[in-house]
Motif scaffolding. Structure first.
Motif: not given
Lengths: 156, 190
Positions: B149-160, B173-179
């Motif tokens: 989630r952190d990697e995706l958030a940084i890549q897309k929004f530049g924030k953790k 969260k929708d992309i990486y739902p914890m299951r």
């Protein structure tokens, strides 16, 4: 200039301590507000496991605790892991009753948000923990939290 | 003369009283807030409809912990140190490998059409597994999700992930739902 030097030389004035109570009271109020009195004493020995990816539980009033571990007084209660609900030992069967009692304490809005925090000793075997989890499932207390101590990284 | 006798009440001991109270609260204060790993248990299933939901084998990441606290991940013996890496590989499936989970294109706010993997992690333990080990495994799996989630958030929004606004958090969260499915324990052997 002369005015200042004359005054300074004449007598060294004591620092006023009149504001000291104010400062102390400020600190006092801070601690009074932040203090949470320990409401339950633990009948079992618990050394919580440590984890790095922990989250804080936001609302204390929504949290109920189940403790699992070996009793403090092994001479009285033996050394098998026991379940503690509130201030007494309990069995797995007693959990559903306890859950409904805990749920009754909450307001109608908060009933779905009730969280059960499992404080389990790290050396306990999973068997008893799984039994508790199944009992919680049956009682529809589905939000659980494995209580852990936060560390920054595991030292290996 | 009467006014002079009334005088002023000596407030010098006020500090002492306040200090006494302060020390009492200092000693009784416990600053520790409850913290831990949160999970949601699956809702109870009525006995008459006890059929398992069919999930394709490639979409399941099986983690077994035996009573000697050793790990078997996807049929292979593994160290705890490698678990996070392996789980991340499984969840994201960057190369769209055939043995890793399928992806389904979904409409996600902020991201548009995005292939979301149908991953499920199945964690199964023995009755004799120690709780400490179980939490360590849970921790590693949570770490896998958090890092992705952190990697995706940084890549897309530049924030953790934790620093994002709620709507953006939900999108990630929708992309990486914890299951993580915590199955009932079976004796997985020792």
């Amino acid at each position: 200039m002369a005015k200042f030097s004359r005054k300074g030389k004449n007598k060294l004035q004591a620092i006023s301590t009149a504001s000291l109570p104010d400062i102390v009271f400020m600190l006092l109020f801070f601690f009074m507000v932040t203090t949470v009195m320990k409401d339950q004493s633990s009948l079992v020995k618990i050394k919580l496991p440590r984890a790095t990816e922990v989250k804080k539980l936001e609302n204390r009033s929504l949290v109920s605790h189940i403790r699992i571990g070996t009793p403090q007084q092994t001479s009285l209660y033996g050394s098998d892991p026991r379940i503690q609900l509130n201030d007494a030992f309990a069995t797995v069967e007693g959990i559903s009753e306890w859950v409904s009692a805990e749920r009754e304490k909450l307001s109608e809005v908060d009933k779905t948000k009730m969280t059960v925090s499992l404080k389990v000793d790290q050396d306990t075997e999973m068997g008893i923990v799984s039994d508790v989890k199944q009992a919680l499932r049956k009682a529809s207390a589905l939000k659980i939290n494995y209580s852990t101590t936060k560390i920054l990284a595991y030292e290996n | 003369m009467a006014r002079r006798e009334l005088g002023e009440i000596n407030a010098g001991s006020m500090a002492d009283i306040a200090f006494l109270l302060l020390i009492f609260f200092l000693v009784t204060t416990t600053m520790d807030t409850d913290s831990g790993i949160s999970r949601t248990l699956p809702p109870p299933v009525p006995p008459e409809q006890q059929e398992d939901k069919e999930i394709k084998e490639r979409n399941i990441f099986t983690v077994l912990v035996n009573r000697d606290d050793r790990l078997l991940v996807e049929g292979r013996v593994m160290n705890l140190d490698n678990l996070t890496q392996e789980a991340k590989m499984f969840i994201s499936n960057p190369q769209n490998a055939g043995n890793l989970p399928e992806k389904e294109v979904q409409e996600i706010p902020f991201f548009g059409q995005y292939p979301v993997s149908k991953q499920v992690i199945s964690l199964r333990n023995d009755r004799g597994t120690s709780y400490g080990m179980y939490i360590k495994v849970q921790n590693e799996l949570t770490r896998a999700y958090n890092e992705l989630r952190d990697e995706l958030a940084i890549q897309k929004f530049g924030k953790k992930y934790e620093e994002l606004e709620e709507a953006k958090k939900d999108a990630v969260k929708d992309i990486y739902p914890m299951r993580i499915s915590e199955a009932e324990p079976k004796n997985v052997g020792g």
